[in-house]
Scaffold this active site. Structure first.
Site, PDB file in Angstrom:
ATOM      1  N   TYR A  26      -2.162  -7.546   7.441  1.00 10.99           N
ATOM      2  CA  TYR A  26      -2.368  -9.034   6.699  1.00 10.99           C
ATOM      3  C   TYR A  26      -2.506 -10.172   7.928  1.00 10.99           C
ATOM      4  CZ  TYR A  26       2.087  -5.890   4.542  1.00 10.99           C
ATOM      5  OH  TYR A  26       2.608  -5.440   4.246  1.00 10.99           O
ATOM      6  N   HIS A  69       1.421  -5.954  -5.970  1.00  7.95           N
ATOM      7  CA  HIS A  69       2.340  -5.137  -4.743  1.00  7.95           C
ATOM      8  C   HIS A  69       3.313  -4.405  -4.989  1.00  7.95           C
ATOM      9  CE1 HIS A  69       2.531  -6.351  -0.611  1.00  7.95           C
ATOM     10  NE2 HIS A  69       3.933  -5.642  -0.463  1.00  7.95           N
TER      11      HIS A  69
END
Length: 386
Positions: free
Chosen positions: A129, A275
């Protein structure tokens, strides 16, 4: 009703693991509309049956980023996968390597990069991330390089955590979470013995390695919430592009303009993904988003897709709509929770068989043969050629 192996494994996983872990993997954001549509929309994609095409020679093999793959499937990054079976990331990576496909390790895995990479005989992929702590990012990328990782999957659709209400209800987060999780574990003695007792340490291996102290499950939600960066933009990825000399995949693309931005940025691939319905409820399913993105950037970079894929037919559908490969998430987690490495290996074998049936009956001898011509259209249903 038996719908797929993933459905059977889901039901078995629900019986075996504590509820807080089941709902963490199974749940989505808000009212979970996108979560459901990911599966429903993909299942409604019609395949065009063709016959008498001499399908005696059929191959699922493909290549991505110079890496041979036995079929166009990789295991997706899943946070805390090591809690679903004893050292779960290692078991899943072994199953993937045994099948000849990549395994992607999450930033927030239980097992650290070195442990997983050393357990298999092919390079793993690593997911990262954009976080406020750039020191951690540099540290973990250096660890990934040292472990032989060549392919980086960069998740960009999580500048803030989604509203996942199941987690608060299940005990994964919220008041008295630790006590609730302990009580739940006591109701699952098989999991408590295998994972709870013998699967330690239960911490975020990559984060703990950086901090020099354990980052346990109770710290997980707080650490994520404090480190996601809502100021993220393409410029924040530039130093990583310069630092990382291997393939770089941008995960979390749902719009053709963002896909074009990824091309301009110099990404080697994208993942068409919402996601798994865990971020913004109400966005399109990946199946609906994929065709327009493929029209915009096909051939300019590799296109992967995830969200809603539960069987081999779903893989064939995604590839026919423009994906070069798919990432398999929840389906493998359910299998991992049920039977560890053997469960994941069994699921992958079933997906292989399901793909072979689908390709035989659509007349596609190779992965390259799958395309728009493999799909049912309204024109074809009404006797047209288009």
């Amino acid at each position: 009703m038996i719908i797929s192996a993933a459905t059977d494994y889901r039901q078995a996983a629900k019986r075996r693991i504590p509820p807080f872990l089941f709902h963490y993997a199974d749940g989505g954001a808000y009212a979970e509309h996108t979560l459901r549509r990911n599966v429903e929309d993909l299942g409604e994609i019609g395949l065009r049956q063709r016959v008498l095409k001499d399908m005696s020679s059929l191959s699922l093999e493909t290549e991505l980023f110079g890496e041979s793959m036995a079929m166009p499937v990789a295991l997706a990054p899943v946070g805390l996968a090591g809690m679903y079976a004893r050292r779960g990331e290692v078991q899943a990576a072994r199953a993937a390597a045994g099948k000849g496909i990549p395994f992607t390790l999450s930033t927030v895995s239980v097992c650290p990069i070195g442990e997983v990479a050393s357990a298999v005989d092919r390079p793993i992929w690593f997911q990262l991330y954009v976080l406020k702590d750039r020191g951690f990012m540099k540290h973990v990328l250096e660890r990934a390089k040292a472990a032989g990782v060549k392919t980086l999957v960069f998740t960009v659709d999580m500048p803030v955590p989604g509203a996942r209400y199941r987690d608060a209800h299940s005990g994964m987060s919220g008041k008295h979470g630790g006590i609730r999780r302990m009580l739940q574990a006591m109701t699952r003695p098989s999991w408590a013995w295998d994972v709870g007792l013998h699967g330690r340490p239960h911490d975020l291996g990559n984060v703990s390695d950086y901090r020099g102290q354990p980052t346990e499950l109770e710290d997980y939600i707080a650490w994520l919430g404090n480190n996601f960066d809502p100021s993220i933009s393409w410029k924040d990825l530039e130093w990583i592009r310069e630092f990382w000399d291997g393939p770089m995949i941008i995960k979390g693309i749902l719009d053709p303009e963002d896909a074009r931005d990824a091309v301009r940025f110099g990404a080697d691939g994208i993942v068409v993904s919402n996601h798994g319905g865990r971020q913004l409820d109400g966005v399109p399913s990946s199946a609906r988003a994929l065709p327009a993105i493929a029209d915009a950037v096909k051939g300019e970079l590799a296109i992967l897709a995830d969200s809603g894929i539960r069987n081999g037919l779903d893989v064939v559908r995604m590839v026919a709509m423009g994906a070069d490969s798919v990432l398999l998430g929840r389906a493998f987690v359910y299998a991992l929770a049920t039977a560890g490495e053997a469960g994941v290996a069994h699921l992958l074998e079933l997906i292989d068989k399901e793909m072979r049936v689908a390709m035989t009956l659509t007349g596609a001898r190779t992965i390259a043969d799958l395309g728009p011509d493999s799909l049912v259209t309204e024109a074809r249903l009404h006797g047209g050629a288009a």
